[in-house]
Scaffold this motif. Structure first.
Motif, mmCIF file in Angstrom:
data_model
loop_
_atom_site.group_PDB
_atom_site.id
_atom_site.type_symbol
_atom_site.label_atom_id
_atom_site.label_comp_id
_atom_site.label_asym_id
_atom_site.label_seq_id
_atom_site.Cartn_x
_atom_site.Cartn_y
_atom_site.Cartn_z
ATOM 1 N N GLU A 62 1.380 -0.892 -0.109
ATOM 2 C CA GLU A 62 0.141 -0.178 -0.249
ATOM 3 C C GLU A 62 0.684 1.294 0.351
ATOM 4 O OE1 GLU A 62 -2.175 -0.221 3.594
ATOM 5 O OE2 GLU A 62 -4.216 -2.096 2.468
ATOM 6 N N MET A 63 2.021 1.241 0.180
ATOM 7 C CA MET A 63 2.733 2.251 0.388
ATOM 8 C C MET A 63 4.085 1.789 -0.128
ATOM 9 S SD MET A 63 2.749 2.528 4.727
ATOM 10 C CE MET A 63 4.067 4.671 5.081
ATOM 11 N N ASN A 64 3.959 1.428 -1.256
ATOM 12 C CA ASN A 64 5.149 1.030 -2.113
ATOM 13 C C ASN A 64 6.617 0.964 -1.802
ATOM 14 O OD1 ASN A 64 5.190 0.857 -5.182
ATOM 15 N ND2 ASN A 64 6.056 3.086 -5.376
ATOM 16 N N LEU A 65 6.430 0.463 -0.684
ATOM 17 C CA LEU A 65 8.262 0.333 -0.294
ATOM 18 C C LEU A 65 8.514 -1.100 -0.652
ATOM 19 C CD1 LEU A 65 7.013 1.889 3.148
ATOM 20 C CD2 LEU A 65 8.850 2.514 1.365
ATOM 21 N N ASN A 66 9.403 -1.110 0.143
ATOM 22 C CA ASN A 66 10.173 -2.841 -0.628
ATOM 23 C C ASN A 66 9.671 -3.728 0.439
ATOM 24 O OD1 ASN A 66 10.879 -2.306 -3.033
ATOM 25 N ND2 ASN A 66 12.957 -1.487 -2.409
ATOM 26 N N TYR A 67 9.353 -5.458 0.403
ATOM 27 C CA TYR A 67 9.001 -5.648 1.436
ATOM 28 C C TYR A 67 10.186 -7.097 1.194
ATOM 29 C CZ TYR A 67 6.723 -9.691 4.708
ATOM 30 O OH TYR A 67 6.907 -10.080 5.553
ATOM 31 N N ARG A 68 10.274 -7.513 2.617
ATOM 32 C CA ARG A 68 11.031 -8.795 2.730
ATOM 33 C C ARG A 68 11.070 -9.727 3.889
ATOM 34 N NH1 ARG A 68 17.678 -9.448 2.211
ATOM 35 N NH2 ARG A 68 17.811 -11.781 1.941
ATOM 36 N N ILE A 115 16.977 -16.246 7.046
ATOM 37 C CA ILE A 115 17.697 -16.649 7.103
ATOM 38 C C ILE A 115 17.582 -18.680 6.669
ATOM 39 C CG2 ILE A 115 17.764 -15.597 9.244
ATOM 40 C CD1 ILE A 115 15.142 -18.262 10.483
ATOM 41 N N VAL A 116 18.548 -19.784 6.980
ATOM 42 C CA VAL A 116 18.506 -20.859 6.089
ATOM 43 C C VAL A 116 17.506 -21.340 7.571
ATOM 44 C CG1 VAL A 116 19.482 -23.096 5.553
ATOM 45 C CG2 VAL A 116 20.623 -20.891 5.050
ATOM 46 N N GLU A 117 16.642 -21.511 7.176
ATOM 47 C CA GLU A 117 15.982 -22.418 8.133
ATOM 48 C C GLU A 117 16.416 -24.003 7.924
ATOM 49 O OE1 GLU A 117 11.875 -21.797 8.877
ATOM 50 O OE2 GLU A 117 11.591 -20.521 7.554
ATOM 51 N N SER A 139 7.266 -29.143 14.582
ATOM 52 C CA SER A 139 6.319 -28.066 15.520
ATOM 53 C C SER A 139 5.403 -27.054 14.347
ATOM 54 C CB SER A 139 7.526 -27.315 16.249
ATOM 55 O OG SER A 139 7.955 -25.768 14.873
ATOM 56 N N GLY A 140 5.214 -27.295 13.046
ATOM 57 C CA GLY A 140 4.550 -26.396 12.495
ATOM 58 C C GLY A 140 4.897 -24.778 12.767
ATOM 59 N N LEU A 141 5.952 -23.954 13.289
ATOM 60 C CA LEU A 141 6.116 -22.675 12.687
ATOM 61 C C LEU A 141 7.493 -23.122 12.281
ATOM 62 C CD1 LEU A 141 6.291 -22.073 16.970
ATOM 63 C CD2 LEU A 141 3.820 -21.028 15.590
ATOM 64 N N SER A 142 7.713 -21.614 11.749
ATOM 65 C CA SER A 142 8.699 -21.407 11.115
ATOM 66 C C SER A 142 9.287 -20.367 12.267
ATOM 67 C CB SER A 142 8.256 -20.202 9.955
ATOM 68 O OG SER A 142 8.565 -19.213 10.138
ATOM 69 N N ALA A 143 11.038 -20.394 11.403
ATOM 70 C CA ALA A 143 11.739 -18.774 12.135
ATOM 71 C C ALA A 143 11.365 -17.710 12.548
ATOM 72 C CB ALA A 143 12.789 -19.390 11.930
ATOM 73 N N ALA A 144 10.631 -17.276 10.900
ATOM 74 C CA ALA A 144 10.203 -16.361 10.976
ATOM 75 C C ALA A 144 8.407 -15.553 11.783
ATOM 76 C CB ALA A 144 8.955 -15.873 8.980
ATOM 77 N N ASP A 145 7.853 -16.876 12.153
ATOM 78 C CA ASP A 145 6.942 -16.863 13.350
ATOM 79 C C ASP A 145 7.901 -16.860 14.586
ATOM 80 O OD1 ASP A 145 5.110 -17.205 11.404
ATOM 81 O OD2 ASP A 145 5.334 -19.902 11.733
ATOM 82 N N CYS A 146 8.922 -16.827 14.753
ATOM 83 C CA CYS A 146 9.564 -17.295 16.078
ATOM 84 C C CYS A 146 10.588 -15.981 16.430
ATOM 85 C CB CYS A 146 9.876 -18.483 16.259
ATOM 86 S SG CYS A 146 8.632 -19.645 16.698
ATOM 87 N N ALA A 147 11.129 -15.555 15.037
ATOM 88 C CA ALA A 147 12.288 -13.756 15.313
ATOM 89 C C ALA A 147 11.787 -13.099 16.387
ATOM 90 C CB ALA A 147 12.231 -13.447 13.767
ATOM 91 N N PRO A 148 10.614 -12.595 16.747
ATOM 92 C CA PRO A 148 9.966 -11.938 17.634
ATOM 93 C C PRO A 148 10.289 -11.988 19.058
ATOM 94 C CG PRO A 148 8.493 -11.324 16.198
ATOM 95 C CD PRO A 148 9.415 -12.741 15.997
ATOM 96 N N ALA A 149 9.897 -13.620 19.401
ATOM 97 C CA ALA A 149 10.472 -13.982 20.464
ATOM 98 C C ALA A 149 12.219 -13.836 21.107
ATOM 99 C CB ALA A 149 9.349 -15.416 21.028
ATOM 100 N N VAL A 150 12.934 -14.899 19.634
ATOM 101 C CA VAL A 150 14.144 -15.155 19.357
ATOM 102 C C VAL A 150 14.583 -13.711 20.452
ATOM 103 C CG1 VAL A 150 16.227 -15.678 18.663
ATOM 104 C CG2 VAL A 150 14.022 -17.054 18.264
ATOM 105 N N ALA A 151 13.957 -12.882 19.730
ATOM 106 C CA ALA A 151 14.669 -11.283 19.940
ATOM 107 C C ALA A 151 14.582 -10.504 20.931
ATOM 108 C CB ALA A 151 14.232 -10.202 18.593
#
Length: 88
Positions: free
Chosen positions: A48-54, A60-62, A67-79
């Motif tokens: 919507e804001m015409n910004l790049n998204y990644r 990362i290499v998973e 468990s059904g979760l990806s590293a991207a799902d858990c990244a905030p908790a790890v941080a």
């Protein structure tokens, strides 16, 4: 109700992104990296804001995980755990 909550969250994220863009000098190089189970909101907002998204999972290499979760799902908790260890 869920749609209203989604729009409210997107509005809050948009405001935070807009504040950050206003402080930066090179917003053309700005890339939003989505992490956590709500990263779909950031992906929509980036479009919507015409910004790049990644997606964080592209950064990362998973390992094999069943468990059904990806590293991207858990990244905030790890941080947060990492920061707690650094400053705790």
């Amino acid at each position: 109700f869920a749609e209203q909550l989604k729009q409210r969250q997107k509005r809050m994220i948009r405001q935070a992104c807009s504040r950050r863009i206003a402080r930066g000098s090179n917003s053309g190089a700005l890339q939003l990296i989505g992490a956590g189970v709500g990263r779909f909101l950031l992906k929509e907002l980036a479009a919507e804001m015409n910004l790049n998204y990644r997606d964080f999972s592209d950064c990362i290499v998973e390992a094999d995980d069943f468990s059904g979760l990806s590293a991207a799902d858990c990244a905030p908790a790890v941080a947060v755990a990492y920061l707690a260890g650094e400053f705790g």
